[in-house]
Scaffold this motif. Sequence first.
Motif, PDB file in Angstrom:
ATOM      1  N   THR A  43     -27.316 -21.561 -14.130  1.00  0.00           N
ATOM      2  CA  THR A  43     -28.734 -21.190 -14.022  1.00  0.00           C
ATOM      3  C   THR A  43     -29.527 -22.317 -13.352  1.00  0.00           C
ATOM      4  N   PRO A  44     -30.301 -21.983 -12.312  1.00  0.00           N
ATOM      5  CA  PRO A  44     -31.123 -23.034 -11.693  1.00  0.00           C
ATOM      6  C   PRO A  44     -32.380 -23.305 -12.514  1.00  0.00           C
ATOM      7  N   LEU A  45     -32.729 -24.575 -12.689  1.00  0.00           N
ATOM      8  CA  LEU A  45     -33.934 -24.968 -13.416  1.00  0.00           C
ATOM      9  C   LEU A  45     -34.662 -26.031 -12.588  1.00  0.00           C
ATOM     10  N   THR A  46     -35.934 -26.218 -12.882  1.00  0.00           N
ATOM     11  CA  THR A  46     -36.672 -27.319 -12.275  1.00  0.00           C
ATOM     12  C   THR A  46     -37.124 -28.240 -13.396  1.00  0.00           C
ATOM     13  N   VAL A  47     -36.890 -29.533 -13.219  1.00  0.00           N
ATOM     14  CA  VAL A  47     -37.357 -30.513 -14.201  1.00  0.00           C
ATOM     15  C   VAL A  47     -38.562 -31.200 -13.589  1.00  0.00           C
ATOM     16  N   SER A  48     -39.665 -31.224 -14.320  1.00  0.00           N
ATOM     17  CA  SER A  48     -40.857 -31.813 -13.716  1.00  0.00           C
ATOM     18  C   SER A  48     -41.659 -32.640 -14.699  1.00  0.00           C
ATOM     19  N   HIS A  49     -42.366 -33.608 -14.118  1.00  0.00           N
ATOM     20  CA  HIS A  49     -43.223 -34.492 -14.898  1.00  0.00           C
ATOM     21  C   HIS A  49     -44.227 -35.105 -13.924  1.00  0.00           C
ATOM     22  N   GLU A  50     -45.499 -34.809 -14.120  1.00  0.00           N
ATOM     23  CA  GLU A  50     -46.552 -35.294 -13.231  1.00  0.00           C
ATOM     24  C   GLU A  50     -46.164 -35.023 -11.767  1.00  0.00           C
ATOM     25  N   ARG A  51     -46.017 -36.096 -10.966  1.00  0.00           N
ATOM     26  CA  ARG A  51     -45.727 -35.941  -9.540  1.00  0.00           C
ATOM     27  C   ARG A  51     -44.245 -35.666  -9.277  1.00  0.00           C
ATOM     28  N   ILE A  52     -43.434 -35.887 -10.314  1.00  0.00           N
ATOM     29  CA  ILE A  52     -41.977 -35.810 -10.142  1.00  0.00           C
ATOM     30  C   ILE A  52     -41.491 -34.381 -10.335  1.00  0.00           C
ATOM     31  N   SER A  53     -40.583 -33.959  -9.465  1.00  0.00           N
ATOM     32  CA  SER A  53     -39.969 -32.645  -9.608  1.00  0.00           C
ATOM     33  C   SER A  53     -38.532 -32.744  -9.108  1.00  0.00           C
ATOM     34  N   MET A  54     -37.604 -32.173  -9.847  1.00  0.00           N
ATOM     35  CA  MET A  54     -36.205 -32.194  -9.397  1.00  0.00           C
ATOM     36  C   MET A  54     -35.515 -30.890  -9.722  1.00  0.00           C
ATOM     37  N   GLU A  55     -34.640 -30.474  -8.805  1.00  0.00           N
ATOM     38  CA  GLU A  55     -33.875 -29.245  -9.000  1.00  0.00           C
ATOM     39  C   GLU A  55     -32.648 -29.571  -9.848  1.00  0.00           C
ATOM     40  N   ALA A  56     -32.374 -28.685 -10.804  1.00  0.00           N
ATOM     41  CA  ALA A  56     -31.250 -28.925 -11.704  1.00  0.00           C
ATOM     42  C   ALA A  56     -30.479 -27.626 -11.907  1.00  0.00           C
ATOM     43  N   THR A  57     -29.225 -27.753 -12.336  1.00  0.00           N
ATOM     44  CA  THR A  57     -28.381 -26.586 -12.587  1.00  0.00           C
ATOM     45  C   THR A  57     -27.711 -26.747 -13.943  1.00  0.00           C
ATOM     46  N   VAL A  58     -27.766 -25.685 -14.748  1.00  0.00           N
ATOM     47  CA  VAL A  58     -27.116 -25.726 -16.057  1.00  0.00           C
ATOM     48  C   VAL A  58     -25.614 -25.888 -15.857  1.00  0.00           C
ATOM     49  N   CYS A  59     -25.023 -26.818 -16.610  1.00  0.00           N
ATOM     50  CA  CYS A  59     -23.591 -27.092 -16.451  1.00  0.00           C
ATOM     51  C   CYS A  59     -22.920 -27.220 -17.818  1.00  0.00           C
ATOM     52  N   GLU A  60     -21.612 -27.383 -17.783  1.00  0.00           N
ATOM     53  CA  GLU A  60     -20.828 -27.534 -19.020  1.00  0.00           C
ATOM     54  C   GLU A  60     -20.882 -28.974 -19.516  1.00  0.00           C
ATOM     55  N   LEU A  61     -20.595 -29.152 -20.797  1.00  0.00           N
ATOM     56  CA  LEU A  61     -20.385 -30.482 -21.349  1.00  0.00           C
ATOM     57  C   LEU A  61     -18.887 -30.673 -21.551  1.00  0.00           C
ATOM     58  N   PRO A  62     -18.367 -31.880 -21.465  1.00  0.00           N
ATOM     59  CA  PRO A  62     -19.090 -33.095 -21.094  1.00  0.00           C
ATOM     60  C   PRO A  62     -19.372 -33.160 -19.599  1.00  0.00           C
ATOM     61  N   PHE A  63     -20.377 -33.939 -19.235  1.00  0.00           N
ATOM     62  CA  PHE A  63     -20.659 -34.163 -17.818  1.00  0.00           C
ATOM     63  C   PHE A  63     -19.482 -34.908 -17.191  1.00  0.00           C
ATOM     64  N   ASP A  74     -26.218 -45.695 -24.590  1.00  0.00           N
ATOM     65  CA  ASP A  74     -26.940 -44.434 -24.403  1.00  0.00           C
ATOM     66  C   ASP A  74     -26.445 -43.684 -23.163  1.00  0.00           C
ATOM     67  N   VAL A  75     -26.169 -44.407 -22.081  1.00  0.00           N
ATOM     68  CA  VAL A  75     -25.640 -43.765 -20.866  1.00  0.00           C
ATOM     69  C   VAL A  75     -24.246 -43.209 -21.147  1.00  0.00           C
ATOM     70  N   LEU A  76     -23.421 -43.996 -21.840  1.00  0.00           N
ATOM     71  CA  LEU A  76     -22.047 -43.598 -22.143  1.00  0.00           C
ATOM     72  C   LEU A  76     -22.019 -42.327 -22.992  1.00  0.00           C
ATOM     73  N   ARG A  77     -22.844 -42.300 -24.022  1.00  0.00           N
ATOM     74  CA  ARG A  77     -22.823 -41.138 -24.940  1.00  0.00           C
ATOM     75  C   ARG A  77     -23.370 -39.889 -24.243  1.00  0.00           C
ATOM     76  N   LEU A  78     -24.363 -40.075 -23.378  1.00  0.00           N
ATOM     77  CA  LEU A  78     -24.930 -38.896 -22.719  1.00  0.00           C
ATOM     78  C   LEU A  78     -23.967 -38.330 -21.681  1.00  0.00           C
ATOM     79  N   GLU A  79     -23.222 -39.191 -20.990  1.00  0.00           N
ATOM     80  CA  GLU A  79     -22.244 -38.700 -20.005  1.00  0.00           C
ATOM     81  C   GLU A  79     -21.195 -37.803 -20.650  1.00  0.00           C
ATOM     82  N   VAL A  80     -20.933 -37.994 -21.947  1.00  0.00           N
ATOM     83  CA  VAL A  80     -19.970 -37.123 -22.617  1.00  0.00           C
ATOM     84  C   VAL A  80     -20.656 -36.112 -23.530  1.00  0.00           C
ATOM     85  N   GLY A  81     -21.992 -36.074 -23.466  1.00  0.00           N
ATOM     86  CA  GLY A  81     -22.738 -35.000 -24.126  1.00  0.00           C
ATOM     87  C   GLY A  81     -22.961 -35.165 -25.613  1.00  0.00           C
TER      88      GLY A  81
END
Lengths: 363, 123
Positions: free
Chosen positions: A335-355, A227-234
């Motif tokens: 594009t800047p985005l914020t990913v959040s869940h309950e107490r968790i919040s993280m700053e994210a930036t839209v990027c190209e695939l593959p990672f 799952d980690v391998l496949r997501l790293e390449v999108g």
Amino acid sequence: MDTKLQATPISGRHRALNALMAPFGGWDMPIQYEGIIAEHSWCRSQAALFDICHMGEFIFQGDFEAGGLEDVFTFSVKTIPPGRSRYGFLLNEQGGIIDDLIVFRLAEDKVMIVVNAATAPNDFAVIQGRLKGGTFTDITAATGKLDLQGPLSRYVMVEIFGEEVATLPYFKFITVNILGVEAIVSRTGYTGELGYEIFIPSEKVCELWDLLLTDERVKPAGLGARDVLRLEVGYSLYGSDIDEETTPLEAGLGSFVNFEKNFVGKDALLRLKEQGVARTKVAFEVSGRRSPRHHYDICSAGETVGNVTSGVFSPMLGKGIGIGFVKPQLAAIGTPLTVSHERISMEATVCELPFFKGGSVRS
Amino acid sequence: MSMYFTKEHEWVKVEGNIGTVGISDHAAHELGDITFVELPKIGAVVKQFGVLGSIESVKAASDIFAPLSGKVIKVNDALDTAPEAVNESAEDAGWMAQVEITDEAELKNLMTQAQYDDYLKTL
């Protein structure tokens, strides 16, 4: 619901290796052996062996056009040259993805269709319902499947299967004799590394597993690393990133849809093309080591604008990465985005695939 | 020096009025590869069983709860760049924070090593 899990022919080996087992798609599958990151790193640098016997395989034999197969998928079957395979979708009338799959052209009048485990029984029923002729058989139980993936996989494969494997190009396959049976060796995979998918009669798959592991460059890897391998390449994961409510157009997978031919769901996709999609897939990197996770909210300017469908800590990038769906106006790279869940919040930036761009998949 | 445990698998080593806090070997093993540790801020005042920080592995994200009430006086910021230290040494080098204990009587709400070992057998 029947909760009895199916076991692959290799499950005894997994238990002997003390693998952590968990249900996946109705099957009892190995998630990890020594650890997800160690197995991930082995696959990126050596050769990792995956038990993929849970995936479904169907055979269609007959006239592709008269039998109706040509109109079943988003791509043309009859134009796949024998010895090659093609990726695409089985859609519903609304254009939603019933499954993503690969069709292997075995002969002039014969293909093997390889589908996801959880969706296999429904896929079979749907495809059968759309056929007008030919013979259609589910060979899942009789078919074992192993994936050998990693930059060193070619050397290992050549030693076991012979020189013919050395020059096999991406998305091409050959039939080879091994352990007294015929196996299909295909240059495909789900890791972003050079690799092979091997289809072999299920009564021989355990023997092949053992044989591949005699090579010290090969170590087993579980679905956690996969799952980690496949997501790293999108690559999309069915059930997380794509499902019956999601069309290939929203999921950024329009290049696997051939509008020059007929297929179920085409009218809906044409309408969607004209109207424009209401949400679209984005890939994003997190600033930091937190992992975005499935179902976390994606926010912009204090408002929820979408949700995460896959996310993980990328060992190659040293930060969190994710895939999600947002309004199209927020999908531009940067594009800047914020990913959040309950107490968790993280700053994210839209990027190209593959990672991760350094994979050996086409080498 | 005594070590005490919570049901949520945190440990605290008590030396005088200072408690060093981390997660147990059992918890680290269950989480798998740890990829991120959210440490508390120095000076933060925490309540017993209140949220002290959080920890993430490839598999899951979990809160870390304070075994005792107190004020955070030191954090293991080596974990910012090398959170895998928690997998390698959860009950020693993988410690997370030190707190100045406000009420030693709260120890009665925690398990001793022997009690924790028995508790693990029930899970």
